[in-house]
Design a protein around this motif. Structure first.
Motif, PDB file in Angstrom:
ATOM      1  N   ALA A  50      -4.508  -2.904   1.678  1.00  0.00           N
ATOM      2  CA  ALA A  50      -3.137  -3.403   1.661  1.00  0.00           C
ATOM      3  C   ALA A  50      -2.293  -2.601   2.650  1.00  0.00           C
ATOM      4  CB  ALA A  50      -2.554  -3.265   0.262  1.00  0.00           C
ATOM      5  N   ASP A  51      -1.265  -3.249   3.199  1.00  0.00           N
ATOM      6  CA  ASP A  51      -0.306  -2.527   4.030  1.00  0.00           C
ATOM      7  C   ASP A  51       1.080  -2.499   3.370  1.00  0.00           C
ATOM      8  OD1 ASP A  51       0.630  -5.127   4.488  1.00  0.00           O
ATOM      9  OD2 ASP A  51      -0.130  -5.200   6.543  1.00  0.00           O
ATOM     10  N   ARG A  52       1.160  -3.112   2.169  1.00  0.00           N
ATOM     11  CA  ARG A  52       2.422  -3.120   1.441  1.00  0.00           C
ATOM     12  C   ARG A  52       2.148  -3.429  -0.028  1.00  0.00           C
ATOM     13  NH1 ARG A  52       7.152  -7.461   2.352  1.00  0.00           N
ATOM     14  NH2 ARG A  52       8.747  -6.486   1.073  1.00  0.00           N
ATOM     15  N   ILE A  53       2.938  -2.807  -0.901  1.00  0.00           N
ATOM     16  CA  ILE A  53       2.914  -3.102  -2.331  1.00  0.00           C
ATOM     17  C   ILE A  53       4.293  -3.632  -2.688  1.00  0.00           C
ATOM     18  CG2 ILE A  53       2.743  -2.132  -4.660  1.00  0.00           C
ATOM     19  CD1 ILE A  53       0.952   0.075  -3.472  1.00  0.00           C
ATOM     20  N   ALA A 101       7.176   4.867  -0.534  1.00  0.00           N
ATOM     21  CA  ALA A 101       5.830   4.857   0.046  1.00  0.00           C
ATOM     22  C   ALA A 101       4.883   5.590  -0.896  1.00  0.00           C
ATOM     23  CB  ALA A 101       5.832   5.532   1.420  1.00  0.00           C
ATOM     24  N   ILE A 102       3.606   5.303  -0.760  1.00  0.00           N
ATOM     25  CA  ILE A 102       2.584   6.091  -1.456  1.00  0.00           C
ATOM     26  C   ILE A 102       2.413   7.355  -0.629  1.00  0.00           C
ATOM     27  CG2 ILE A 102       0.157   6.223  -2.145  1.00  0.00           C
ATOM     28  CD1 ILE A 102       1.871   4.221  -3.805  1.00  0.00           C
ATOM     29  N   VAL A 183       1.208   3.654   2.501  1.00  0.00           N
ATOM     30  CA  VAL A 183       1.554   2.247   2.273  1.00  0.00           C
ATOM     31  C   VAL A 183       2.971   2.152   1.701  1.00  0.00           C
ATOM     32  CG1 VAL A 183       1.023   0.245   0.806  1.00  0.00           C
ATOM     33  CG2 VAL A 183      -0.790   1.407   2.038  1.00  0.00           C
ATOM     34  N   GLN A 184       3.725   1.214   2.231  1.00  0.00           N
ATOM     35  CA  GLN A 184       5.096   0.971   1.771  1.00  0.00           C
ATOM     36  C   GLN A 184       5.078   0.348   0.378  1.00  0.00           C
ATOM     37  OE1 GLN A 184       7.728  -1.070   4.591  1.00  0.00           O
ATOM     38  NE2 GLN A 184       8.295  -2.428   2.913  1.00  0.00           N
TER      39      GLN A 184
END
Length: 189
Positions: A50-53, A101-102, A183-184
């Motif tokens: 993933a590049d976003r949550i 962000a993570i 990841v955002q």
């Protein structure tokens, strides 16, 4: 008189059993929190990550996205006051709202795996300082308490965290494998 004495002994026996049972549960919980973590899953290839949550508090869902497209969706549990707005202070049982962000991962968490969300940011810290209180910290996406994964159907029906975002252990393993540091995370009301 004798039956009254037997009744009193019976009550005392039940009370002692209940106390012993609660103590055993407490010791089990403490031991599992300390030693009950498992081995994290292999990280997926970059093309599968993933590049976003995106977290939707109102619908209690967490989406993993890649290139703006959902690649997975999970039902979540939040803090018990999650519907009362964004996290403002330590102990308010709310889940923050905003863009984070993570920023680190914990494979040895007392909850089954955890991904740390970068709350509080500078704005959150300033707001708390102006209000004269601590903003709180350690907001995570995590699984269930170690040793209690078999109760996932119960945990998933209620909000039980202190402001974190919780999923089942199986789901946390999937999320862990697909979410690298950086990841955002967008947490929406």
């Amino acid at each position: 008189m004798r039956s009254l004495k037997c009744f009193g002994l019976r009550i005392m026996s039940v009370a002692l059993f209940l106390v012993a049972f609660v103590l055993c549960l407490a010791v089990y919980t403490l031991l599992m929190a300390r030693f009950g973590y498992g081995t994290p899953p292999q990280v997926r290839s970059p093309a599968e990550q993933a590049d976003r949550i995106v977290v939707h508090k109102a619908s209690r869902t967490l989406e993993l996205r890649r290139n703006h497209q959902p690649i997975a969706r999970y039902r979540i549990s939040l803090g018990s006051a999650a519907d009362q707005g964004s996290k403002m202070r330590e102990g308010d049982q709310k889940t923050p709202e905003g863009r984070y962000a993570i920023d680190w991962r914990n494979a040895r968490s007392k909850y089954h795996l955890s991904l740390h969300i970068s709350y509080p940011d500078a704005r959150d810290s300033q707001r708390a300082k102006a209000g004269g209180y601590k903003p709180g910290s350690n907001i995570m996406i995590h699984g269930l308490p170690n040793g209690w994964g078999w109760l996932a159907p119960v945990f998933q029906r209620m909000d039980w965290t202190d402001g974190c975002i919780a999923v089942s252990n199986e789901e946390m393993r999937e999320i862990w494998a697909r979410v690298p540091v950086g990841v955002q995370v967008d947490i929406q009301p």
